[in-house]
Design a protein around this motif. Structure first.
Motif, PDB file in Angstrom:
ATOM      1  N   THR A  12      55.209  47.390  41.617  1.00  0.00           N
ATOM      2  CA  THR A  12      55.614  46.667  42.554  1.00  0.00           C
ATOM      3  C   THR A  12      54.308  45.852  42.963  1.00  0.00           C
ATOM      4  O   THR A  12      53.187  46.611  43.239  1.00  0.00           O
ATOM      5  CB  THR A  12      55.846  47.416  44.044  1.00  0.00           C
ATOM      6  OG1 THR A  12      57.242  48.013  43.725  1.00  0.00           O
ATOM      7  CG2 THR A  12      56.070  46.520  45.019  1.00  0.00           C
ATOM      8  N   ILE A  13      54.199  44.477  43.344  1.00  0.00           N
ATOM      9  CA  ILE A  13      53.018  43.762  43.757  1.00  0.00           C
ATOM     10  C   ILE A  13      53.055  43.198  45.030  1.00  0.00           C
ATOM     11  O   ILE A  13      54.385  42.746  45.208  1.00  0.00           O
ATOM     12  CB  ILE A  13      52.626  42.693  42.332  1.00  0.00           C
ATOM     13  CG1 ILE A  13      51.596  42.032  42.835  1.00  0.00           C
ATOM     14  CG2 ILE A  13      53.856  41.706  42.456  1.00  0.00           C
ATOM     15  CD1 ILE A  13      50.724  41.332  41.631  1.00  0.00           C
ATOM     16  N   PHE A  14      52.086  43.319  45.753  1.00  0.00           N
ATOM     17  CA  PHE A  14      52.053  42.711  47.138  1.00  0.00           C
ATOM     18  C   PHE A  14      51.280  41.454  46.949  1.00  0.00           C
ATOM     19  O   PHE A  14      50.275  41.278  46.562  1.00  0.00           O
ATOM     20  CB  PHE A  14      51.496  43.574  48.297  1.00  0.00           C
ATOM     21  CG  PHE A  14      52.302  44.971  48.247  1.00  0.00           C
ATOM     22  CD1 PHE A  14      53.390  44.999  49.320  1.00  0.00           C
ATOM     23  CD2 PHE A  14      52.217  45.965  47.492  1.00  0.00           C
ATOM     24  CE1 PHE A  14      54.070  46.121  49.379  1.00  0.00           C
ATOM     25  CE2 PHE A  14      53.011  47.190  47.602  1.00  0.00           C
ATOM     26  CZ  PHE A  14      54.043  47.128  48.687  1.00  0.00           C
ATOM     27  N   LEU A  15      51.999  40.345  47.903  1.00  0.00           N
ATOM     28  CA  LEU A  15      51.264  39.091  47.853  1.00  0.00           C
ATOM     29  C   LEU A  15      50.479  39.125  49.403  1.00  0.00           C
ATOM     30  O   LEU A  15      51.336  38.917  50.277  1.00  0.00           O
ATOM     31  CB  LEU A  15      52.176  37.829  47.707  1.00  0.00           C
ATOM     32  CG  LEU A  15      52.968  38.074  46.292  1.00  0.00           C
ATOM     33  CD1 LEU A  15      53.757  36.777  46.202  1.00  0.00           C
ATOM     34  CD2 LEU A  15      51.933  38.174  45.104  1.00  0.00           C
ATOM     35  N   LEU A  16      49.267  38.881  49.461  1.00  0.00           N
ATOM     36  CA  LEU A  16      48.483  38.827  50.573  1.00  0.00           C
ATOM     37  C   LEU A  16      47.817  37.409  50.681  1.00  0.00           C
ATOM     38  O   LEU A  16      47.451  36.992  49.805  1.00  0.00           O
ATOM     39  CB  LEU A  16      47.600  40.052  50.612  1.00  0.00           C
ATOM     40  CG  LEU A  16      48.322  41.286  50.962  1.00  0.00           C
ATOM     41  CD1 LEU A  16      48.142  42.160  49.520  1.00  0.00           C
ATOM     42  CD2 LEU A  16      47.839  42.228  52.068  1.00  0.00           C
ATOM     43  N   PRO A  17      47.331  37.316  52.014  1.00  0.00           N
ATOM     44  CA  PRO A  17      46.495  35.927  52.220  1.00  0.00           C
ATOM     45  C   PRO A  17      45.138  36.122  51.124  1.00  0.00           C
ATOM     46  O   PRO A  17      44.650  37.247  51.602  1.00  0.00           O
ATOM     47  CB  PRO A  17      46.167  35.994  53.707  1.00  0.00           C
ATOM     48  CG  PRO A  17      47.548  36.560  54.323  1.00  0.00           C
ATOM     49  CD  PRO A  17      47.685  37.762  53.300  1.00  0.00           C
ATOM     50  N   PRO A  18      44.629  35.115  50.660  1.00  0.00           N
ATOM     51  CA  PRO A  18      43.413  35.168  49.842  1.00  0.00           C
ATOM     52  C   PRO A  18      42.088  35.362  50.636  1.00  0.00           C
ATOM     53  O   PRO A  18      42.404  34.936  51.967  1.00  0.00           O
ATOM     54  CB  PRO A  18      43.176  34.079  48.871  1.00  0.00           C
ATOM     55  CG  PRO A  18      44.118  33.039  49.849  1.00  0.00           C
ATOM     56  CD  PRO A  18      45.295  33.874  50.497  1.00  0.00           C
ATOM     57  N   ARG A  19      41.305  36.215  50.389  1.00  0.00           N
ATOM     58  CA  ARG A  19      39.756  36.215  51.285  1.00  0.00           C
ATOM     59  C   ARG A  19      39.024  35.134  50.494  1.00  0.00           C
ATOM     60  O   ARG A  19      37.992  34.935  51.008  1.00  0.00           O
ATOM     61  CB  ARG A  19      39.225  37.694  50.677  1.00  0.00           C
ATOM     62  CG  ARG A  19      40.331  38.589  51.929  1.00  0.00           C
ATOM     63  CD  ARG A  19      39.616  40.250  51.471  1.00  0.00           C
ATOM     64  NE  ARG A  19      40.699  41.116  52.323  1.00  0.00           N
ATOM     65  CZ  ARG A  19      40.212  42.296  52.073  1.00  0.00           C
ATOM     66  NH1 ARG A  19      39.584  43.039  51.412  1.00  0.00           N
ATOM     67  NH2 ARG A  19      41.093  43.244  52.830  1.00  0.00           N
ATOM     68  N   HIS A  20      39.327  34.517  49.269  1.00  0.00           N
ATOM     69  CA  HIS A  20      38.050  33.775  48.697  1.00  0.00           C
ATOM     70  C   HIS A  20      39.089  32.363  48.389  1.00  0.00           C
ATOM     71  O   HIS A  20      40.334  32.329  47.986  1.00  0.00           O
ATOM     72  CB  HIS A  20      37.849  34.324  47.344  1.00  0.00           C
ATOM     73  CG  HIS A  20      36.984  35.625  47.646  1.00  0.00           C
ATOM     74  ND1 HIS A  20      35.730  35.520  47.752  1.00  0.00           N
ATOM     75  CD2 HIS A  20      37.460  36.768  47.002  1.00  0.00           C
ATOM     76  CE1 HIS A  20      35.414  36.916  47.936  1.00  0.00           C
ATOM     77  NE2 HIS A  20      36.540  37.637  47.192  1.00  0.00           N
ATOM     78  N   ASP A  21      38.190  31.315  48.897  1.00  0.00           N
ATOM     79  CA  ASP A  21      39.064  29.875  49.000  1.00  0.00           C
ATOM     80  C   ASP A  21      39.498  29.248  47.653  1.00  0.00           C
ATOM     81  O   ASP A  21      40.484  28.800  47.467  1.00  0.00           O
ATOM     82  CB  ASP A  21      38.006  28.972  49.612  1.00  0.00           C
ATOM     83  CG  ASP A  21      37.499  29.029  51.274  1.00  0.00           C
ATOM     84  OD1 ASP A  21      38.399  29.884  51.628  1.00  0.00           O
ATOM     85  OD2 ASP A  21      36.537  28.668  51.625  1.00  0.00           O
ATOM     86  N   GLU A  22      38.914  29.906  46.559  1.00  0.00           N
ATOM     87  CA  GLU A  22      39.302  29.520  45.404  1.00  0.00           C
ATOM     88  C   GLU A  22      40.537  30.094  44.811  1.00  0.00           C
ATOM     89  O   GLU A  22      41.150  29.546  43.991  1.00  0.00           O
ATOM     90  CB  GLU A  22      38.080  29.756  44.194  1.00  0.00           C
ATOM     91  CG  GLU A  22      38.007  31.220  43.870  1.00  0.00           C
ATOM     92  CD  GLU A  22      36.740  31.824  44.575  1.00  0.00           C
ATOM     93  OE1 GLU A  22      36.455  32.649  44.412  1.00  0.00           O
ATOM     94  OE2 GLU A  22      36.867  31.214  45.798  1.00  0.00           O
ATOM     95  N   CYS A  23      41.028  31.232  45.434  1.00  0.00           N
ATOM     96  CA  CYS A  23      42.092  31.841  45.019  1.00  0.00           C
ATOM     97  C   CYS A  23      43.433  31.420  45.640  1.00  0.00           C
ATOM     98  O   CYS A  23      43.337  31.228  47.073  1.00  0.00           O
ATOM     99  CB  CYS A  23      42.006  33.365  45.018  1.00  0.00           C
ATOM    100  SG  CYS A  23      40.670  34.083  43.979  1.00  0.00           S
TER     101      CYS A  23
END
Length: 327
Positions: A69-80
């Motif tokens: 199972t994969i969880f999608l979260l807000p990125p911490r790095h701008d390039e992602c």
């Protein structure tokens, strides 16, 4: 209660009287490495708010009880575009190919993630680092993804063929060693790579849990990846993967291990400069046939790039109701 603004009603915090539901998370189920529904490797993709507890992610993965199972979260790095975390029913993984391909497919179909547009490529922030995925499209529709290796291939120590034979319920003479001895390789997850002598031997194999527990704990390698040349038209290699120590008795389609296999085969192939491609089939013995496509480039004897990809099919969408007591 506080509301959480995430894509496509990703998460809602609510107070349902009498139900005790404190959070709702949107999810999709997608079959990865197939163009047919109910084939390939099913994957749960869950949109999650920042701060969702690790123990809760593990419980959700256990509830889905899929390979990952994969969880999608807000990125911490701008390039992602997105940050991800990947869980089997028993443990978290730093990287896995089938969840990365499936998540890229879902993100490509959505067209946006956390305020950023997604067009032809996705950059996913994972525990292993930034992982690049190219979207597969047909007639302007996203139909799958191709993942590049996040790390150089590391070819590690050999493993006793007799140990592997015992662990996979095979005879020692069914382990092929002319190309390479069973060995541990990784481009993010360490597995033992084993060529067997025939498709018959491949079909006969099964994991012997006691041997894995004693000799192949997940600290050494998360599983054993078996392969053999295929006689089937349109398929170069038939493969199987056993990982009982991380809760996956057998996997119908394994992106990360096949990614390493593509790298290993290319590294061992004669010639200092070449580009290879491989058509791989997995999951047949499980009734979930999967087709994976890999390619690799070797320049001046050095493996410079290797990728794995395939088609995906959306299967389901829904909402997870998380009781307040679990937050």
């Amino acid at each position: 209660m506080t509301s959480v603004a995430l894509p496509r009603s990703v998460a809602k915090l609510c107070n349902h009287s009498g139900l005790g539901i404190g959070m709702q998370l949107s999810y999709s189920v997608v079959d990865v490495f197939t163009d047919s529904c109910f084939g390939g490797n099913p994957l749960a993709v869950v949109w999650a708010p920042e701060g969702l507890a690790s123990h809760l992610m593990q419980k959700i993965a256990h509830e889905f009880n899929l390979a990952e199972t994969i969880f999608l979260l807000p990125p911490r790095h701008d390039e992602c575009h997105v940050r991800t975390r990947i869980f089997t029913p028993q443990t978290e993984l730093p990287f896995a190919g089938h969840p990365t391909v499936g998540a890229s497919f879902i993100l490509g179909r959505a067209g946006r993630a956390f305020g950023r547009a997604i067009t032809s490529d996705v950059l996913l922030e994972q525990n292993i680092g930034a992982v690049h995925a190219e979207l597969l499209t047909e007639c302007d529709a996203v139909v799958g993804g191709i993942v590049s290796s996040p790390e150089p291939l590391a070819i590690g120590p050999d493993v006793d063929p007799e140990l592997i034979a015992r662990a996979c319920n095979l005879r020692p003479d069914q382990i092929e060693t002319s190309r390479h001895a069973p060995c541990i390789c990784t481009c993010g997850n360490a597995l033992v790579f084993v060529e067997v002598t025939s498709e018959e031997a491949l079909s006969q194999a099964s994991p012997v849990i006691s041997e894995f527990q004693q000799h192949l704990p997940r600290e050494r390698a998360i599983g054993v990846h078996l392969y053999t040349p295929s006689t089937k038209e349109g398929v170069d290699y038939a493969v199987r993967m056993f990982a009982p120590m991380v809760g996956i008795t057998e996997d119908p389609a394994t992106g990360a291990s096949n990614l390493s296999l593509v790298g290993l085969l290319t590294a061992l192939a004669p010639g200092n400069t070449l580009r290879t491609s491989y058509r791989l089939e997995q999951g047949v013995q499980m009734g979930r046939p999967s087709q994976l496509r890999g390619d690799a480039t070797k320049l001046d004897g050095v493996l410079s790039e290797f990728r794995i990809g395939g088609h995906c099919v959306p299967v389901a969408e829904g909402t997870l109701n998380i009781p307040s007591s679990f937050q």
